[in-house]
Write a protein that holds these residues in place. Structure first.
Motif, PDB file in Angstrom:
ATOM      1  N   ILE A   6       0.853  -1.186   0.000  1.00 16.08           N
ATOM      2  CA  ILE A   6       0.000   0.000   0.000  1.00 16.08           C
ATOM      3  C   ILE A   6       0.885   1.231   0.000  1.00 16.08           C
ATOM      4  N   ILE A   7       0.660   2.094  -0.997  1.00 11.88           N
ATOM      5  CA  ILE A   7       1.494   3.281  -1.159  1.00 11.88           C
ATOM      6  C   ILE A   7       0.597   4.521  -1.222  1.00 11.88           C
ATOM      7  N   PRO A   8       0.415   5.237  -0.111  1.00 13.39           N
ATOM      8  CA  PRO A   8      -0.300   6.515  -0.160  1.00 13.39           C
ATOM      9  C   PRO A   8       0.598   7.578  -0.776  1.00 13.39           C
ATOM     10  N   LEU A   9       0.012   8.487  -1.529  1.00 12.79           N
ATOM     11  CA  LEU A   9       0.870   9.464  -2.200  1.00 12.79           C
ATOM     12  C   LEU A   9       0.127  10.773  -2.436  1.00 12.79           C
ATOM     13  N   LEU A  10       0.901  11.818  -2.552  1.00 11.93           N
ATOM     14  CA  LEU A  10       0.385  13.144  -2.886  1.00 11.93           C
ATOM     15  C   LEU A  10       1.437  13.855  -3.729  1.00 11.93           C
ATOM     16  N   ASN A  11       1.129  14.038  -4.990  1.00 15.33           N
ATOM     17  CA  ASN A  11       2.013  14.753  -5.922  1.00 15.33           C
ATOM     18  C   ASN A  11       3.417  14.140  -5.967  1.00 15.33           C
ATOM     19  N   GLU A  12       3.479  12.893  -6.395  1.00 17.89           N
ATOM     20  CA  GLU A  12       4.763  12.183  -6.488  1.00 17.89           C
ATOM     21  C   GLU A  12       4.964  11.622  -7.897  1.00 17.89           C
ATOM     22  N   GLU A  13       4.557  12.371  -8.927  1.00 14.79           N
ATOM     23  CA  GLU A  13       4.594  11.842 -10.287  1.00 14.79           C
ATOM     24  C   GLU A  13       6.003  11.451 -10.746  1.00 14.79           C
ATOM     25  N   PHE A  80      -6.072  -0.400   3.417  1.00 15.89           N
ATOM     26  CA  PHE A  80      -6.284  -1.551   4.293  1.00 15.89           C
ATOM     27  C   PHE A  80      -7.590  -2.263   3.953  1.00 15.89           C
ATOM     28  N   LYS A  81      -8.593  -1.485   3.650  1.00 21.16           N
ATOM     29  CA  LYS A  81      -9.900  -2.066   3.324  1.00 21.16           C
ATOM     30  C   LYS A  81      -9.835  -2.890   2.042  1.00 21.16           C
ATOM     31  N   ALA A  82      -9.042  -2.453   1.073  1.00 20.95           N
ATOM     32  CA  ALA A  82      -8.977  -3.127  -0.224  1.00 20.95           C
ATOM     33  C   ALA A  82      -7.937  -4.243  -0.273  1.00 20.95           C
ATOM     34  N   VAL A  87       0.133 -10.706   3.979  1.00 22.88           N
ATOM     35  CA  VAL A  87       0.970  -9.714   4.647  1.00 22.88           C
ATOM     36  C   VAL A  87       0.790  -8.383   3.928  1.00 22.88           C
ATOM     37  N   VAL A  88       0.601  -7.333   4.693  1.00 19.66           N
ATOM     38  CA  VAL A  88       0.388  -5.992   4.126  1.00 19.66           C
ATOM     39  C   VAL A  88       1.614  -5.145   4.436  1.00 19.66           C
ATOM     40  N   ILE A  89       2.187  -4.562   3.401  1.00 14.48           N
ATOM     41  CA  ILE A  89       3.349  -3.683   3.534  1.00 14.48           C
ATOM     42  C   ILE A  89       2.925  -2.265   3.188  1.00 14.48           C
ATOM     43  N   THR A  90       3.260  -1.308   4.025  1.00 11.78           N
ATOM     44  CA  THR A  90       3.034   0.096   3.687  1.00 11.78           C
ATOM     45  C   THR A  90       4.387   0.764   3.458  1.00 11.78           C
ATOM     46  N   MET A  91       4.430   1.649   2.499  1.00  5.44           N
ATOM     47  CA  MET A  91       5.659   2.396   2.245  1.00  5.44           C
ATOM     48  C   MET A  91       5.311   3.716   1.576  1.00  5.44           C
ATOM     49  N   ASP A  92       6.214   4.685   1.678  1.00  2.00           N
ATOM     50  CA  ASP A  92       5.998   5.986   1.069  1.00  2.00           C
ATOM     51  C   ASP A  92       6.373   5.942  -0.409  1.00  2.00           C
TER      52      ASP A  92
END
Length: 318
Positions: A6-13, A80-82, A87-92
């Motif tokens: 899972i990668i949350p992002l904001l303006n990282e093109e 997380f819901k999807a 195993v769930v990995i989060t990263m920037d």
């Protein structure tokens, strides 16, 4: 499926394609069944266009796009819901987290039986004054308040057992305290792993002093919620009893003194103890009311709309 990333992002093109290719190489070399979930938290650049292209070329890439910027916690909640992986990995998304760490994190969850592994960026490439020192102070306060012995609460690189992310509720700005939320939910096998921190390659950091201050405010909130979130009357009722007892004690003293000891002395309203008694009993009553209202709100709380999704990529209907 082995892993959900899972990668949350904001303006990282600028970094998305490189990050995607790096993750894919790691997944393929370790023969993992995987999915990459990009959560676009209201980007105003071309991030979503890049995610769309990646989704067309790689069916393991999935995307969720928010209508506007709702915050990292909401993005993680949607991810997380999807997520479907064991195993769930989060990263920037800024390339400061190293995908080469993923296989070892996966093994720590699957083979060693941990519920949550948090990354620890022991050696950092951030500004010392604006980020490193505030981060150390923040992590020290978080350890003392929560009892969770981690060196780096705010590291984006974490690994979770699937049951953890399906149980905890991440809201507001509580993404910094996911290990604390997990512990409060009953997951106690929490540890950390020293991970490599990459220097930022593109763009600029979105960390500011406002986030540092908000982090401490959130720390107070999570302490209260973890201890009294389900029974607020336990806190407000106890404080109310204490204040009311103090006020009643002063009132009783004034009454006995006026009736039996010094009936011809000063008027009760001319004595400071009268105002102490009055204020203490009023505050005690208000604290009781706050506790009752808190109990009513806990029992009648309904699910609220926390974010609005405008588009999705490669996500099947559930």
């Amino acid at each position: 499926m082995n892993i959900s990333i899972i990668i949350p992002l904001l303006n990282e093109e600028e970094s998305l394609t490189e990050l995607h290719d790096w993750i894919v190489r790691v997944m393929q070399s370790n023969h993992f069944l995987y999915e990459i979930l990009f959560i676009d938290d209201g980007s105003t650049d071309g991030s979503w266009n890049i995610i769309t292209k990646l989704g067309k070329s790689n069916p393991n890439v999935k995307g969720i796009r928010f209508l506007k910027n709702f915050g990292k916690s909401q993005a993680l909640h949607a991810g997380f819901k999807a997520a479907q992986g064991d195993v769930v990995i989060t990263m920037d998304a800024d390339l400061q987290d190293n995908p080469e760490e993923i296989p070892e994190l996966y093994q720590m969850i699957k083979q060693e039986g941990f519920d949550l592994i948090s990354g620890w960026k022991k050696k950092r490439y951030d500004s010392i004054l604006s980020k490193n020192l505030p981060s150390k102070l923040f992590n020290w306060a978080a350890r003392k308040t929560s009892g969770v012995r981690l060196h780096d609460f705010n590291c984006g690189l974490k690994a979770y057992k699937k049951e953890v992310v399906k149980t905890i509720e991440v809201s507001g700005e509580m993404h910094r305290y996911i290990p604390v939320l997990a512990k409060s939910a009953g997951f106690h096998k929490i540890d950390e792993k020293v991970v490599q921190h990459q220097a930022r390659k593109y763009g600029k950091t979105k960390f500011g002093m406002d986030r540092f201050i908000n982090g401490f405010l959130d720390l107070i909130t999570i302490w209260f919620v973890s201890k009294f979130g389900k029974r607020p009357m336990h806190l407000f009722g106890a404080l109310g009893v204490l204040m009311f007892t103090i006020g009643f004690g002063f009132a009783l003293y004034l009454g006995i003194d006026k009736v039996f000891i010094n009936p011809f002395g000063r008027l009760i309203t001319e004595r400071p103890q009268f105002y102490i008694a009055l204020i203490a009993m009023v505050i005690g009553t208000q604290l009781f009311l706050a506790g009752f209202l808190g109990e009513i709100m806990v029992r009648s709380r309904k699910n609220e709309t926390r974010y609005n999704i405008t588009e999705e990529i490669n996500l099947s209907e559930k």
